[in-house]
Design a protein around this motif. Structure first.
Motif, PDB file in Angstrom:
ATOM      1  N   LYS A 114      -3.419  -7.469  -7.897  1.00  0.00           N
ATOM      2  CA  LYS A 114      -4.772  -7.499  -7.323  1.00  0.00           C
ATOM      3  C   LYS A 114      -4.813  -6.675  -6.034  1.00  0.00           C
ATOM      4  O   LYS A 114      -5.754  -5.906  -5.810  1.00  0.00           O
ATOM      5  N   ALA A 115      -3.780  -6.822  -5.200  1.00  0.00           N
ATOM      6  CA  ALA A 115      -3.714  -6.037  -3.960  1.00  0.00           C
ATOM      7  C   ALA A 115      -3.573  -4.549  -4.283  1.00  0.00           C
ATOM      8  O   ALA A 115      -4.159  -3.707  -3.608  1.00  0.00           O
ATOM      9  N   TRP A 116      -2.819  -4.229  -5.324  1.00  0.00           N
ATOM     10  CA  TRP A 116      -2.629  -2.827  -5.717  1.00  0.00           C
ATOM     11  C   TRP A 116      -3.950  -2.217  -6.182  1.00  0.00           C
ATOM     12  O   TRP A 116      -4.267  -1.088  -5.834  1.00  0.00           O
ATOM     13  N   SER A 117      -4.734  -2.967  -6.950  1.00  0.00           N
ATOM     14  CA  SER A 117      -6.009  -2.387  -7.406  1.00  0.00           C
ATOM     15  C   SER A 117      -7.000  -2.222  -6.261  1.00  0.00           C
ATOM     16  O   SER A 117      -7.815  -1.315  -6.277  1.00  0.00           O
ATOM     17  N   ALA A 118      -6.891  -3.055  -5.219  1.00  0.00           N
ATOM     18  CA  ALA A 118      -7.786  -2.924  -4.071  1.00  0.00           C
ATOM     19  C   ALA A 118      -7.342  -1.790  -3.139  1.00  0.00           C
ATOM     20  O   ALA A 118      -8.186  -1.059  -2.615  1.00  0.00           O
ATOM     21  N   GLU A 119      -6.023  -1.652  -2.912  1.00  0.00           N
ATOM     22  CA  GLU A 119      -5.499  -0.637  -1.994  1.00  0.00           C
ATOM     23  C   GLU A 119      -4.231   0.001  -2.563  1.00  0.00           C
ATOM     24  O   GLU A 119      -3.129  -0.277  -2.090  1.00  0.00           O
ATOM     25  N   PRO A 120      -4.345   0.873  -3.545  1.00  0.00           N
ATOM     26  CA  PRO A 120      -3.143   1.468  -4.143  1.00  0.00           C
ATOM     27  C   PRO A 120      -2.347   2.343  -3.175  1.00  0.00           C
ATOM     28  O   PRO A 120      -1.155   2.557  -3.386  1.00  0.00           O
ATOM     29  N   SER A 121      -2.949   2.798  -2.107  1.00  0.00           N
ATOM     30  CA  SER A 121      -2.234   3.662  -1.162  1.00  0.00           C
ATOM     31  C   SER A 121      -1.132   2.911  -0.412  1.00  0.00           C
ATOM     32  O   SER A 121      -0.223   3.535   0.129  1.00  0.00           O
ATOM     33  N   PRO A 127       2.684  -1.577  -9.639  1.00  0.00           N
ATOM     34  CA  PRO A 127       3.332  -2.832 -10.007  1.00  0.00           C
ATOM     35  C   PRO A 127       3.162  -3.180 -11.479  1.00  0.00           C
ATOM     36  O   PRO A 127       3.936  -3.962 -12.014  1.00  0.00           O
ATOM     37  N   LEU A 128       2.186  -2.590 -12.137  1.00  0.00           N
ATOM     38  CA  LEU A 128       2.011  -2.860 -13.566  1.00  0.00           C
ATOM     39  C   LEU A 128       3.210  -2.375 -14.376  1.00  0.00           C
ATOM     40  O   LEU A 128       3.476  -2.856 -15.455  1.00  0.00           O
ATOM     41  N   HIS A 129       3.951  -1.412 -13.811  1.00  0.00           N
ATOM     42  CA  HIS A 129       5.137  -0.891 -14.490  1.00  0.00           C
ATOM     43  C   HIS A 129       6.350  -1.769 -14.273  1.00  0.00           C
ATOM     44  O   HIS A 129       7.415  -1.495 -14.818  1.00  0.00           O
ATOM     45  N   GLN A 130       6.220  -2.817 -13.459  1.00  0.00           N
ATOM     46  CA  GLN A 130       7.362  -3.692 -13.142  1.00  0.00           C
ATOM     47  C   GLN A 130       7.389  -4.958 -13.987  1.00  0.00           C
ATOM     48  O   GLN A 130       8.258  -5.786 -13.833  1.00  0.00           O
ATOM     49  N   MET A 131       6.441  -5.122 -14.889  1.00  0.00           N
ATOM     50  CA  MET A 131       6.345  -6.318 -15.718  1.00  0.00           C
ATOM     51  C   MET A 131       7.514  -6.377 -16.694  1.00  0.00           C
ATOM     52  O   MET A 131       7.758  -5.404 -17.404  1.00  0.00           O
ATOM     53  N   PRO A 132       8.258  -7.492 -16.727  1.00  0.00           N
ATOM     54  CA  PRO A 132       9.361  -7.576 -17.686  1.00  0.00           C
ATOM     55  C   PRO A 132       8.820  -7.739 -19.106  1.00  0.00           C
ATOM     56  O   PRO A 132       7.701  -8.177 -19.306  1.00  0.00           O
ATOM     57  N   GLY A 133       9.624  -7.397 -20.054  1.00  0.00           N
ATOM     58  CA  GLY A 133       9.223  -7.546 -21.450  1.00  0.00           C
ATOM     59  C   GLY A 133       9.740  -6.420 -22.287  1.00  0.00           C
ATOM     60  O   GLY A 133      10.702  -5.745 -21.926  1.00  0.00           O
ATOM     61  N   PRO A 134       9.091  -6.150 -23.411  1.00  0.00           N
ATOM     62  CA  PRO A 134       9.578  -5.151 -24.344  1.00  0.00           C
ATOM     63  C   PRO A 134       9.646  -3.731 -23.766  1.00  0.00           C
ATOM     64  O   PRO A 134      10.372  -2.899 -24.258  1.00  0.00           O
TER      65      PRO A 134
END
Length: 136
Positions: A114-121, A127-134
């Protein structure tokens, strides 16, 4: 965010990370607290809070107790590697599944997204690339 005088030069009221970064960029020699220097070298914004305030007192101790209760107090480990693996599993479950009242019912991972979508800079990586899984 860090608490305690061992994370900064005693008497500081603000982080010196930006001043240290400027000295590093200019190639100047400087003296600094090792933690603040590490923050500056890794471009981490080190924020200070006033000591002995209710919103900071005991947070680290409470988290350490939670981790201890979930690991060494409940289970016996035959090796240090077993403890490390269980601790890594606990931290992942906490960050990706535990909903916290202080984050208004979000998991720590959801709060970061949520913080990333508000202020990605403010972030170096999505952080969406840090999600564990397949995808790992």
């Amino acid at each position: 965010m860090c608490y305690g005088t061992h994370f900064t030069t005693p008497g500081n009221i603000a982080s010196a990370a930006s001043i240290i970064r400027e000295a590093i960029d200019a190639g100047e020699t400087f003296r600094a607290h090792s933690f603040e220097s590490a923050c500056a070298r890794n471009e981490i914004d080190h924020r200070l809070t006033r000591p002995r305030h209710p919103w900071t007192n005991g947070q680290v101790e409470r988290m350490n107790r939670t981790i201890k209760d979930a690991t060494v107090k409940r289970y016996h480990y035959d090796s240090h590697a077993q403890l490390r693996a269980h601790l890594a599993d606990f931290v992942s479950a906490y960050n990706f599944a535990r909903r916290l009242k202080t984050l208004r019912g979000l998991t720590p991972y959801e709060a970061i997204c949520k913080a990333w979508s508000a202020e990605p800079s403010r972030f170096r990586a999505n952080p969406l690339h840090q999600m564990p899984g397949p995808n790992i």
